[in-house]
Design a protein around this motif. Structure first.
Motif, short mmCIF file in Angstrom:
data_model
loop_
_atom_site.label_atom_id
_atom_site.label_comp_id
_atom_site.label_asym_id
_atom_site.label_seq_id
_atom_site.Cartn_x
_atom_site.Cartn_y
_atom_site.Cartn_z
N PHE A 92 0.85 -1.19 0.00
CA PHE A 92 0.00 0.00 0.00
C PHE A 92 0.89 1.24 0.00
O PHE A 92 1.77 1.37 0.84
CB PHE A 92 -0.91 0.00 1.23
CG PHE A 92 -1.74 1.23 1.35
CD1 PHE A 92 -2.70 1.53 0.40
CD2 PHE A 92 -1.57 2.09 2.41
CE1 PHE A 92 -3.48 2.66 0.51
CE2 PHE A 92 -2.33 3.23 2.53
CZ PHE A 92 -3.30 3.52 1.58
N GLN A 93 0.64 2.15 -0.94
CA GLN A 93 1.42 3.37 -1.06
C GLN A 93 0.48 4.57 -0.94
O GLN A 93 -0.17 4.96 -1.93
CB GLN A 93 2.18 3.39 -2.38
CG GLN A 93 3.18 2.27 -2.47
CD GLN A 93 3.88 2.24 -3.80
OE1 GLN A 93 3.47 2.88 -4.76
NE2 GLN A 93 4.97 1.49 -3.87
N PRO A 94 0.38 5.16 0.24
CA PRO A 94 -0.58 6.24 0.46
C PRO A 94 -0.27 7.50 -0.35
O PRO A 94 -1.17 8.25 -0.68
CB PRO A 94 -0.52 6.50 1.96
CG PRO A 94 0.77 5.93 2.41
CD PRO A 94 1.09 4.81 1.47
N GLY A 95 0.98 7.73 -0.71
CA GLY A 95 1.33 8.90 -1.51
C GLY A 95 0.68 8.83 -2.89
O GLY A 95 0.18 9.83 -3.40
N LYS A 96 0.68 7.66 -3.49
CA LYS A 96 0.04 7.49 -4.80
C LYS A 96 -1.47 7.64 -4.69
O LYS A 96 -2.12 8.15 -5.60
CB LYS A 96 0.39 6.14 -5.39
CG LYS A 96 1.82 6.04 -5.86
CD LYS A 96 2.08 4.73 -6.54
CE LYS A 96 3.51 4.65 -7.04
NZ LYS A 96 3.77 3.41 -7.78
N LEU A 97 -2.03 7.22 -3.57
CA LEU A 97 -3.47 7.37 -3.36
C LEU A 97 -3.85 8.85 -3.28
O LEU A 97 -4.81 9.29 -3.92
CB LEU A 97 -3.89 6.65 -2.08
CG LEU A 97 -5.34 6.83 -1.64
CD1 LEU A 97 -6.27 6.16 -2.65
CD2 LEU A 97 -5.56 6.26 -0.26
N VAL A 98 -3.08 9.63 -2.53
CA VAL A 98 -3.36 11.06 -2.40
C VAL A 98 -3.20 11.76 -3.74
O VAL A 98 -4.04 12.58 -4.13
CB VAL A 98 -2.44 11.69 -1.33
CG1 VAL A 98 -2.55 13.20 -1.32
CG2 VAL A 98 -2.78 11.13 0.05
N ALA A 99 -2.15 11.44 -4.47
CA ALA A 99 -1.95 12.04 -5.80
C ALA A 99 -3.10 11.69 -6.73
O ALA A 99 -3.62 12.56 -7.45
CB ALA A 99 -0.62 11.58 -6.39
N GLY A 100 -3.53 10.46 -6.72
CA GLY A 100 -4.64 10.04 -7.55
C GLY A 100 -5.95 10.74 -7.20
O GLY A 100 -6.73 11.11 -8.07
N LEU A 101 -6.18 10.94 -5.91
CA LEU A 101 -7.40 11.63 -5.49
C LEU A 101 -7.41 13.09 -5.95
O LEU A 101 -8.44 13.59 -6.42
CB LEU A 101 -7.54 11.57 -3.97
CG LEU A 101 -7.91 10.21 -3.39
CD1 LEU A 101 -7.87 10.25 -1.87
CD2 LEU A 101 -9.28 9.77 -3.88
N PHE A 102 -6.27 13.76 -5.83
CA PHE A 102 -6.22 15.16 -6.27
C PHE A 102 -6.33 15.29 -7.79
O PHE A 102 -6.98 16.20 -8.29
CB PHE A 102 -4.93 15.83 -5.77
CG PHE A 102 -5.10 16.46 -4.43
CD1 PHE A 102 -5.46 17.80 -4.32
CD2 PHE A 102 -4.90 15.74 -3.28
CE1 PHE A 102 -5.62 18.39 -3.08
CE2 PHE A 102 -5.06 16.31 -2.04
CZ PHE A 102 -5.43 17.64 -1.93
N LEU A 103 -5.70 14.38 -8.52
CA LEU A 103 -5.82 14.43 -9.98
C LEU A 103 -7.23 14.08 -10.44
O LEU A 103 -7.73 14.67 -11.40
CB LEU A 103 -4.78 13.52 -10.63
CG LEU A 103 -3.33 13.97 -10.44
CD1 LEU A 103 -2.37 12.92 -11.01
CD2 LEU A 103 -3.09 15.31 -11.09
N THR A 104 -7.88 13.17 -9.74
CA THR A 104 -9.28 12.86 -10.05
C THR A 104 -10.17 14.06 -9.74
O THR A 104 -11.08 14.37 -10.51
CB THR A 104 -9.74 11.63 -9.25
OG1 THR A 104 -8.90 10.53 -9.58
CG2 THR A 104 -11.18 11.29 -9.54
N ALA A 105 -9.91 14.72 -8.61
CA ALA A 105 -10.69 15.92 -8.27
C ALA A 105 -10.52 17.01 -9.32
O ALA A 105 -11.47 17.70 -9.68
CB ALA A 105 -10.28 16.43 -6.90
N THR A 106 -9.30 17.15 -9.84
CA THR A 106 -9.06 18.13 -10.90
C THR A 106 -9.85 17.78 -12.15
O THR A 106 -10.45 18.64 -12.79
CB THR A 106 -7.56 18.19 -11.23
OG1 THR A 106 -6.83 18.50 -10.04
CG2 THR A 106 -7.26 19.23 -12.29
#
Length: 71
Positions: free
Chosen positions: A6-20
Motif C-alpha cells: 500500500f502506497q498512500p502517496g500514490k493514493l493522495v496524488a490520484g485523489l487530487f488528480l481525479t478531483a481536478t
C-alpha cells in the motif's frame, strides 16, 4: 496473485488528480465556471501533499519495510 504494498502517496496524488478532472468536467458540462489556471494549485498542492504523505509513510515503516515484503 501477489499482494502489492500500500502506497498512500500514490493514493493522495490520484485523489487530487481525479478531483481536478471532476472540476474540469463540471466546467465542461456547464455546472460552474472555472478559470483555466485553477489546475495549478490543485495539481501542485496535491503533488506536494502526496510527497509529504509518502515521506511520512516511509518514516513510519522504517528503512526495512520494502525489503521485508520481498521474500
Amino acid at each position: 496473485m501477489p499482494r502489492h504494498e500500500f502506497q498512500p502517496g500514490k493514493l493522495v496524488a490520484g485523489l487530487f488528480l481525479t478531483a481536478t478532472g471532476v472540476v474540469y468536467a463540471g466546467d465542461a458540462v456547464g455546472l460552474w465556471d472555472i478559470p483555466w489556471f485553477a489546475v495549478i494549485p490543485l495539481v501542485l498542492g496535491g503533488l506536494c501533499l502526496a510527497g509529504a504523505t509518502a515521506v511520512l509513510a516511509r518514516a513510519i515503516r522504517g528503512r526495512g519495510g520494502a525489503e521485508e515484503g520481498q521474500r
